[in-house]
Design a protein around this motif. Structure first.
Motif, PDB file in Angstrom:
ATOM      1  N   TRP A   1      -8.844 -11.932  -3.929  1.00 26.26           N
ATOM      2  CA  TRP A   1      -7.643 -11.971  -3.094  1.00 26.26           C
ATOM      3  C   TRP A   1      -6.445 -11.374  -3.836  1.00 26.26           C
ATOM      4  O   TRP A   1      -5.662 -10.610  -3.283  1.00 26.26           O
ATOM      5  N   ILE A   2      -6.308 -11.687  -5.115  1.00 32.54           N
ATOM      6  CA  ILE A   2      -5.190 -11.139  -5.924  1.00 32.54           C
ATOM      7  C   ILE A   2      -5.355  -9.620  -6.083  1.00 32.54           C
ATOM      8  O   ILE A   2      -4.390  -8.871  -6.014  1.00 32.54           O
ATOM      9  N   TYR A   3      -6.604  -9.180  -6.295  1.00 44.00           N
ATOM     10  CA  TYR A   3      -6.859  -7.744  -6.404  1.00 44.00           C
ATOM     11  C   TYR A   3      -6.467  -7.040  -5.103  1.00 44.00           C
ATOM     12  O   TYR A   3      -5.800  -6.012  -5.123  1.00 44.00           O
ATOM     13  N   LYS A   4      -6.886  -7.617  -3.972  1.00 36.99           N
ATOM     14  CA  LYS A   4      -6.537  -7.040  -2.661  1.00 36.99           C
ATOM     15  C   LYS A   4      -5.029  -7.108  -2.430  1.00 36.99           C
ATOM     16  O   LYS A   4      -4.441  -6.179  -1.854  1.00 36.99           O
ATOM     17  N   TYR A   5      -4.403  -8.180  -2.897  1.00 33.63           N
ATOM     18  CA  TYR A   5      -2.954  -8.334  -2.766  1.00 33.63           C
ATOM     19  C   TYR A   5      -2.247  -7.183  -3.484  1.00 33.63           C
ATOM     20  O   TYR A   5      -1.296  -6.602  -2.968  1.00 33.63           O
ATOM     21  N   LYS A   6      -2.726  -6.807  -4.665  1.00 28.99           N
ATOM     22  CA  LYS A   6      -2.122  -5.713  -5.435  1.00 28.99           C
ATOM     23  C   LYS A   6      -2.259  -4.392  -4.669  1.00 28.99           C
ATOM     24  O   LYS A   6      -1.302  -3.619  -4.594  1.00 28.99           O
ATOM     25  N   GLU A   7      -3.434  -4.147  -4.082  1.00 26.99           N
ATOM     26  CA  GLU A   7      -3.616  -2.937  -3.266  1.00 26.99           C
ATOM     27  C   GLU A   7      -2.660  -2.931  -2.078  1.00 26.99           C
ATOM     28  O   GLU A   7      -2.060  -1.892  -1.768  1.00 26.99           O
ATOM     29  N   ASN A   8      -2.526  -4.087  -1.433  1.00 25.38           N
ATOM     30  CA  ASN A   8      -1.631  -4.186  -0.264  1.00 25.38           C
ATOM     31  C   ASN A   8      -0.182  -3.928  -0.651  1.00 25.38           C
ATOM     32  O   ASN A   8       0.555  -3.247   0.076  1.00 25.38           O
ATOM     33  N   VAL A   9       0.257  -4.454  -1.786  1.00 27.60           N
ATOM     34  CA  VAL A   9       1.636  -4.238  -2.249  1.00 27.60           C
ATOM     35  C   VAL A   9       1.853  -2.764  -2.565  1.00 27.60           C
ATOM     36  O   VAL A   9       2.871  -2.177  -2.185  1.00 27.60           O
ATOM     37  N   THR A  10       0.886  -2.145  -3.238  1.00 26.39           N
ATOM     38  CA  THR A  10       1.003  -0.726  -3.579  1.00 26.39           C
ATOM     39  C   THR A  10       1.061   0.122  -2.304  1.00 26.39           C
ATOM     40  O   THR A  10       1.877   1.044  -2.197  1.00 26.39           O
ATOM     41  N   MET A  11       0.193  -0.195  -1.347  1.00 22.64           N
ATOM     42  CA  MET A  11       0.198   0.557  -0.074  1.00 22.64           C
ATOM     43  C   MET A  11       1.516   0.361   0.681  1.00 22.64           C
ATOM     44  O   MET A  11       2.033   1.307   1.286  1.00 22.64           O
ATOM     45  N   GLU A  12       2.034  -0.855   0.644  1.00 23.63           N
ATOM     46  CA  GLU A  12       3.311  -1.119   1.328  1.00 23.63           C
ATOM     47  C   GLU A  12       4.451  -0.332   0.678  1.00 23.63           C
ATOM     48  O   GLU A  12       5.298   0.232   1.377  1.00 23.63           O
ATOM     49  N   GLN A  13       4.454  -0.256  -0.634  1.00 26.11           N
ATOM     50  CA  GLN A  13       5.483   0.533  -1.323  1.00 26.11           C
ATOM     51  C   GLN A  13       5.349   2.018  -0.969  1.00 26.11           C
ATOM     52  O   GLN A  13       6.341   2.702  -0.732  1.00 26.11           O
ATOM     53  N   LEU A  14       4.099   2.498  -0.936  1.00 24.99           N
ATOM     54  CA  LEU A  14       3.857   3.892  -0.562  1.00 24.99           C
ATOM     55  C   LEU A  14       4.302   4.148   0.878  1.00 24.99           C
ATOM     56  O   LEU A  14       4.944   5.159   1.180  1.00 24.99           O
ATOM     57  N   ARG A  15       4.000   3.221   1.779  1.00 29.08           N
ATOM     58  CA  ARG A  15       4.396   3.355   3.175  1.00 29.08           C
ATOM     59  C   ARG A  15       5.923   3.374   3.308  1.00 29.08           C
ATOM     60  O   ARG A  15       6.480   4.144   4.087  1.00 29.08           O
ATOM     61  N   GLN A  16       6.600   2.543   2.545  1.00 31.51           N
ATOM     62  CA  GLN A  16       8.068   2.521   2.599  1.00 31.51           C
ATOM     63  C   GLN A  16       8.661   3.842   2.105  1.00 31.51           C
ATOM     64  O   GLN A  16       9.610   4.356   2.684  1.00 31.51           O
ATOM     65  N   ARG A  17       8.066   4.385   1.032  1.00 30.04           N
ATOM     66  CA  ARG A  17       8.528   5.681   0.537  1.00 30.04           C
ATOM     67  C   ARG A  17       8.322   6.763   1.602  1.00 30.04           C
ATOM     68  O   ARG A  17       9.188   7.616   1.817  1.00 30.04           O
ATOM     69  N   GLU A  18       7.168   6.742   2.253  1.00 30.46           N
ATOM     70  CA  GLU A  18       6.895   7.716   3.306  1.00 30.46           C
ATOM     71  C   GLU A  18       7.864   7.562   4.473  1.00 30.46           C
ATOM     72  O   GLU A  18       8.324   8.551   5.045  1.00 30.46           O
ATOM     73  N   MET A  19       8.175   6.318   4.820  1.00 29.90           N
ATOM     74  CA  MET A  19       9.140   6.083   5.903  1.00 29.90           C
ATOM     75  C   MET A  19      10.513   6.627   5.539  1.00 29.90           C
ATOM     76  O   MET A  19      11.203   7.213   6.376  1.00 29.90           O
ATOM     77  N   ILE A  20      10.917   6.437   4.294  1.00 28.07           N
ATOM     78  CA  ILE A  20      12.205   6.971   3.833  1.00 28.07           C
ATOM     79  C   ILE A  20      12.192   8.504   3.915  1.00 28.07           C
ATOM     80  O   ILE A  20      13.151   9.119   4.377  1.00 28.07           O
ATOM     81  N   GLU A  21      11.087   9.124   3.458  1.00 29.02           N
ATOM     82  CA  GLU A  21      10.975  10.581   3.524  1.00 29.02           C
ATOM     83  C   GLU A  21      10.993  11.064   4.973  1.00 29.02           C
ATOM     84  O   GLU A  21      11.634  12.074   5.294  1.00 29.02           O
ATOM     85  N   LEU A  22      10.263  10.358   5.847  1.00 30.14           N
ATOM     86  CA  LEU A  22      10.254  10.732   7.263  1.00 30.14           C
ATOM     87  C   LEU A  22      11.641  10.620   7.880  1.00 30.14           C
ATOM     88  O   LEU A  22      12.056  11.487   8.665  1.00 30.14           O
ATOM     89  N   GLU A  23      12.341   9.560   7.538  1.00 29.21           N
ATOM     90  CA  GLU A  23      13.704   9.391   8.059  1.00 29.21           C
ATOM     91  C   GLU A  23      14.610  10.530   7.567  1.00 29.21           C
ATOM     92  O   GLU A  23      15.411  11.069   8.328  1.00 29.21           O
TER      93      GLU A  23
END
Length: 173
Positions: free
Chosen positions: A36-58
């Motif tokens: 669960w902690i390993y998956k949590y780390k992947e989810n946090v990394t993906m969320e950060q990447l998604r936020q960066r992409e959203m900023i770039e898209l904006e």
């Protein structure tokens, strides 16, 4: 100091992980918590990447909007320029029509003067004087056109007419 570090780095993750273990109650809770902690780390990394992409898209959306506004301004300027050009051409056409109208009126006035009894008399006098001057000239001398025939005057001879010939034949018979 260690508790602050653990709370800052693992606090949220451990709290949520332990709550998930308590809710699911797996057979091997340690392995489940590790995955669960390993998956949590992947989810946090993906969320950060998604936020960066959203900023770039904006940012790209803002650039596209600015470009669209610029194109609209350019189109408006082009339309204004075309309208000004059309207006300028219309003014030139009106000025040309005005000049043509004035010239037509002047020509009409000159014709009216020439058509008056005095003008007709003057015109006849000039025609008669031209005929008297040109009466001894050949066609080539009168005409200044290129290629005008240079023929001398031909005097007509008294040729017998057909009726005269018929009378002579009748008399001979």
């Amino acid at each position: 100091m260690e508790s602050i570090y653990l709370q800052r780095c693992l606090g949220t993750c451990l709290t949520q992980g332990l709550a998930e273990v308590a809710r699911v109650r797996p057979l091997d809770p340690i392995e489940y918590l590790a995955l669960w902690i390993y998956k949590y780390k992947e989810n946090v990394t993906m969320e950060q990447l998604r936020q960066r992409e959203m900023i770039e898209l904006e940012h790209e959306r803002e650039l596209a909007m600015m470009e669209q506004e610029m194109l609209e301004r350019l189109k408006a300027e082009e339309l204004l320029f075309q309208q000004q050009l059309a207006f300028q051409l219309e003014l030139e056409m009106q000025e040309k029509e005005k000049q043509e109208t004035e010239e037509l009126q002047r020509t009409q006035q000159e014709l009216n003067k020439d058509m008056s009894p005095e003008g007709i008399a003057r015109g006849e006098e000039s025609i008669l004087s031209e005929e008297s001057v040109d009466s001894g000239k050949t066609l080539a001398e009168i005409s200044d056109r290129y290629g005008a025939p240079n023929l001398s005057r031909v005097e007509e001879l008294d040729e017998p007419m057909l009726s005269d010939v018929a009378l002579n034949i009748d008399q001979d018979l």
